[in-house]
Scaffold this motif. Structure first.
Motif, mmCIF file in Angstrom:
data_model
loop_
_atom_site.group_PDB
_atom_site.id
_atom_site.type_symbol
_atom_site.label_atom_id
_atom_site.label_comp_id
_atom_site.label_asym_id
_atom_site.label_seq_id
_atom_site.Cartn_x
_atom_site.Cartn_y
_atom_site.Cartn_z
ATOM 1 N N LEU A 277 -1.115 -8.310 -6.562
ATOM 2 C CA LEU A 277 -1.452 -8.826 -4.953
ATOM 3 C C LEU A 277 -1.302 -10.248 -4.767
ATOM 4 O O LEU A 277 -0.856 -10.756 -3.676
ATOM 5 C CB LEU A 277 -2.526 -7.922 -4.574
ATOM 6 C CG LEU A 277 -2.514 -6.581 -4.302
ATOM 7 C CD1 LEU A 277 -3.989 -6.039 -3.919
ATOM 8 C CD2 LEU A 277 -1.454 -6.288 -3.143
ATOM 9 N N GLU A 278 -2.195 -10.787 -5.415
ATOM 10 C CA GLU A 278 -2.317 -12.482 -5.151
ATOM 11 C C GLU A 278 -1.185 -13.047 -5.381
ATOM 12 O O GLU A 278 -0.470 -13.911 -4.678
ATOM 13 C CB GLU A 278 -3.194 -12.902 -6.320
ATOM 14 C CG GLU A 278 -3.583 -14.527 -5.971
ATOM 15 C CD GLU A 278 -4.469 -14.990 -7.166
ATOM 16 O OE1 GLU A 278 -5.058 -16.273 -6.929
ATOM 17 O OE2 GLU A 278 -5.145 -14.164 -7.913
ATOM 18 N N GLU A 279 -0.123 -12.663 -6.568
ATOM 19 C CA GLU A 279 1.124 -13.344 -6.595
ATOM 20 C C GLU A 279 2.252 -13.120 -5.621
ATOM 21 O O GLU A 279 2.861 -14.089 -5.195
ATOM 22 C CB GLU A 279 1.666 -12.811 -7.976
ATOM 23 C CG GLU A 279 3.089 -13.565 -8.514
ATOM 24 C CD GLU A 279 2.683 -14.702 -9.317
ATOM 25 O OE1 GLU A 279 3.476 -15.570 -9.745
ATOM 26 O OE2 GLU A 279 1.345 -14.956 -9.658
ATOM 27 N N MET A 280 1.920 -11.744 -5.073
ATOM 28 C CA MET A 280 2.760 -11.569 -3.827
ATOM 29 C C MET A 280 2.483 -12.112 -2.419
ATOM 30 O O MET A 280 3.036 -12.024 -1.321
ATOM 31 C CB MET A 280 2.999 -10.078 -3.629
ATOM 32 C CG MET A 280 3.825 -9.389 -5.001
ATOM 33 S SD MET A 280 5.561 -9.920 -4.968
ATOM 34 C CE MET A 280 5.309 -11.322 -6.359
ATOM 35 N N TYR B 42 -4.471 0.377 -1.034
ATOM 36 C CA TYR B 42 -4.289 0.228 0.412
ATOM 37 C C TYR B 42 -3.640 -0.885 0.828
ATOM 38 O O TYR B 42 -2.786 -0.972 1.811
ATOM 39 C CB TYR B 42 -5.812 0.288 1.301
ATOM 40 C CG TYR B 42 -5.769 -0.091 2.547
ATOM 41 C CD1 TYR B 42 -5.550 0.873 3.398
ATOM 42 C CD2 TYR B 42 -5.699 -1.576 3.196
ATOM 43 C CE1 TYR B 42 -5.690 0.681 4.974
ATOM 44 C CE2 TYR B 42 -5.665 -1.921 4.561
ATOM 45 C CZ TYR B 42 -5.406 -0.762 5.366
ATOM 46 O OH TYR B 42 -5.517 -1.042 6.676
ATOM 47 N N PHE B 43 -3.968 -2.056 0.180
ATOM 48 C CA PHE B 43 -3.128 -3.141 0.482
ATOM 49 C C PHE B 43 -1.664 -3.613 0.114
ATOM 50 O O PHE B 43 -0.985 -3.970 0.626
ATOM 51 C CB PHE B 43 -4.135 -4.743 -0.163
ATOM 52 C CG PHE B 43 -5.242 -4.837 0.634
ATOM 53 C CD1 PHE B 43 -5.108 -5.663 1.842
ATOM 54 C CD2 PHE B 43 -6.470 -4.250 0.198
ATOM 55 C CE1 PHE B 43 -6.363 -5.876 2.481
ATOM 56 C CE2 PHE B 43 -7.535 -4.622 0.980
ATOM 57 C CZ PHE B 43 -7.664 -5.381 2.156
ATOM 58 N N PHE B 44 -1.573 -2.780 -1.057
ATOM 59 C CA PHE B 44 -0.010 -2.406 -1.198
ATOM 60 C C PHE B 44 0.665 -1.835 -0.173
ATOM 61 O O PHE B 44 1.770 -2.123 0.186
ATOM 62 C CB PHE B 44 -0.080 -1.851 -2.755
ATOM 63 C CG PHE B 44 -0.149 -2.481 -3.943
ATOM 64 C CD1 PHE B 44 0.801 -3.770 -4.249
ATOM 65 C CD2 PHE B 44 -1.050 -2.407 -4.896
ATOM 66 C CE1 PHE B 44 0.743 -4.307 -5.199
ATOM 67 C CE2 PHE B 44 -1.346 -3.079 -5.763
ATOM 68 C CZ PHE B 44 -0.453 -4.165 -6.356
ATOM 69 N N ASP B 45 0.012 -0.525 0.290
ATOM 70 C CA ASP B 45 0.779 0.294 1.236
ATOM 71 C C ASP B 45 0.735 -0.481 2.363
ATOM 72 O O ASP B 45 1.747 -0.143 3.070
ATOM 73 C CB ASP B 45 -0.070 1.585 1.332
ATOM 74 C CG ASP B 45 0.724 2.594 1.774
ATOM 75 O OD1 ASP B 45 2.141 2.536 1.871
ATOM 76 O OD2 ASP B 45 -0.032 3.473 2.465
ATOM 77 N N ALA B 46 -0.398 -0.666 3.073
ATOM 78 C CA ALA B 46 -0.472 -1.184 4.353
ATOM 79 C C ALA B 46 -0.012 -2.583 4.693
ATOM 80 O O ALA B 46 0.195 -2.928 5.874
ATOM 81 C CB ALA B 46 -1.961 -0.943 4.832
ATOM 82 N N HIS B 47 0.082 -3.360 3.691
ATOM 83 C CA HIS B 47 0.268 -4.816 3.873
ATOM 84 C C HIS B 47 1.548 -5.074 3.119
ATOM 85 O O HIS B 47 2.780 -5.521 3.907
ATOM 86 C CB HIS B 47 -0.727 -5.791 3.606
ATOM 87 C CG HIS B 47 -2.009 -5.564 4.322
ATOM 88 N ND1 HIS B 47 -2.236 -6.625 5.290
ATOM 89 C CD2 HIS B 47 -2.950 -4.891 4.131
ATOM 90 C CE1 HIS B 47 -3.355 -6.235 5.940
ATOM 91 N NE2 HIS B 47 -3.921 -5.342 5.148
ATOM 92 N N LEU B 48 1.809 -5.017 1.991
ATOM 93 C CA LEU B 48 3.006 -5.502 1.098
ATOM 94 C C LEU B 48 4.070 -4.635 1.546
ATOM 95 O O LEU B 48 5.263 -5.174 1.974
ATOM 96 C CB LEU B 48 2.525 -5.437 -0.397
ATOM 97 C CG LEU B 48 3.641 -5.631 -1.257
ATOM 98 C CD1 LEU B 48 4.339 -7.101 -0.877
ATOM 99 C CD2 LEU B 48 3.413 -5.644 -2.804
ATOM 100 N N ALA B 49 3.845 -3.132 1.389
ATOM 101 C CA ALA B 49 5.097 -2.470 1.901
ATOM 102 C C ALA B 49 5.512 -2.800 3.155
ATOM 103 O O ALA B 49 6.756 -2.456 3.514
ATOM 104 C CB ALA B 49 4.557 -0.936 1.551
ATOM 105 N N GLN B 50 4.575 -2.948 4.175
ATOM 106 C CA GLN B 50 5.049 -3.133 5.587
ATOM 107 C C GLN B 50 5.872 -4.317 5.600
ATOM 108 O O GLN B 50 7.026 -4.222 6.156
ATOM 109 C CB GLN B 50 3.649 -3.071 6.563
ATOM 110 C CG GLN B 50 2.910 -1.805 6.601
ATOM 111 C CD GLN B 50 3.720 -0.915 7.543
ATOM 112 O OE1 GLN B 50 4.348 -1.073 8.381
ATOM 113 N NE2 GLN B 50 3.435 0.425 7.027
ATOM 114 N N ASN B 51 5.614 -5.103 4.884
ATOM 115 C CA ASN B 51 6.151 -6.499 4.842
ATOM 116 C C ASN B 51 7.602 -6.265 4.228
ATOM 117 O O ASN B 51 8.613 -7.166 4.553
ATOM 118 C CB ASN B 51 5.570 -7.631 4.229
ATOM 119 C CG ASN B 51 5.990 -9.114 4.502
ATOM 120 O OD1 ASN B 51 6.387 -9.379 5.582
ATOM 121 N ND2 ASN B 51 6.182 -9.735 3.397
#
Length: 241
Positions: A140-143, A211-220
């Motif tokens: 998550l930090e790297e992304m 949650y952050f993979f799904d709601a933030h990264l995947a959305q982006n």
């Protein structure tokens, strides 16, 4: 155009009658695809297993062409991965998330080093879940979606941090959450590198990182669904609680 590097095999699929298209993660060239001539042969096919460490030589006429790989095995992780359902699910979660998250041909050497260290723990079921959770935090930090869990986003305190804001990814204290507590994500001590890291806390941590993979990264990335392999790993881990 040509280069040589070492890499981790993320996936392989048949191409034509005798070839395979592989996707690898390398320290200097990032996530990179290419054709392996004869990749379905009895000699090469057993080498092309997800998680394998490979010595890679890539060549193409132009840089933006898919190009072709020649591969030599460095280290196989197939035996460790096939040890239990949990280890196989864990390997698939790692390779699936890397394929999902990483931009094409963008180097991430620090993440590569962390991934190699994680995969070398395959088969160590007492160590793997915690190592995997820490790897997800690093990914998550790297992304660009790293969590800030050092102090409360509302009050500034470093005490009694029990929640994560689903919007900002910052820690929130019990007092700071107030009436919004039921909308917060759990912040177990294990996410802050504290405590004995019981499986129940690791499961809570995976809920938060997921949650952050799904709601933030995947959305982006265009609202792509997360790889099912991650959910299968989380489900396999939850069954052992």
């Amino acid at each position: 155009m040509a280069w040589r590097d070492e890499g981790i095999l993320l996936s392989a699929r048949k191409h034509g009658e005798t070839s395979a298209i592989i996707e690898v993660f390398t320290p200097a060239h990032g996530r990179h695809a290419g054709v392996v001539r004869g990749g379905t042969s009895r000699r090469i096919a057993p080498v092309l297993q997800p998680g394998a460490q490979l010595d890679l030589s890539w060549r193409a006429r132009l840089e933006d062409h898919i190009g072709s790989f020649t591969v030599e095995p460095v280290r196989s992780r197939a035996a460790a991965a096939m040890g239990t359902r949990l280890t196989l699910a864990g390997l698939n979660a790692v390779t699936g998330l890397l394929s999902f998250c990483l931009p094409d041909r963008e180097p991430h050497p620090a993440l590569y080093a962390r991934t190699e260290a994680l995969l070398d723990l395959l088969g160590e079921e007492d160590l793997w879940p915690l190592a995997y959770l820490r790897w997800e935090l690093g990914l998550l930090e790297e992304m660009g979606y790293g969590l800030d869990l050092t102090r409360c986003a509302v009050t500034g305190t470093q005490e009694d941090l029990v929640y994560v804001s689903p919007k900002s990814g910052r820690a929130v204290s019990r007092a700071g959450a107030g009436d919004w507590a039921d909308r917060m994500l759990p912040l177990p001590e294990v996410l802050r590198g504290l405590g004995a890291a019981p499986d129940t806390e690791i499961a809570q941590g995976l809920q938060t990182t997921g949650y952050f993979f799904d709601a933030h990264l995947a959305q982006n990335l265009g609202q792509k669904p997360l790889p099912e392999a991650r959910q299968r790993f989380v489900a396999a881990f939850s069954r052992r609680l």
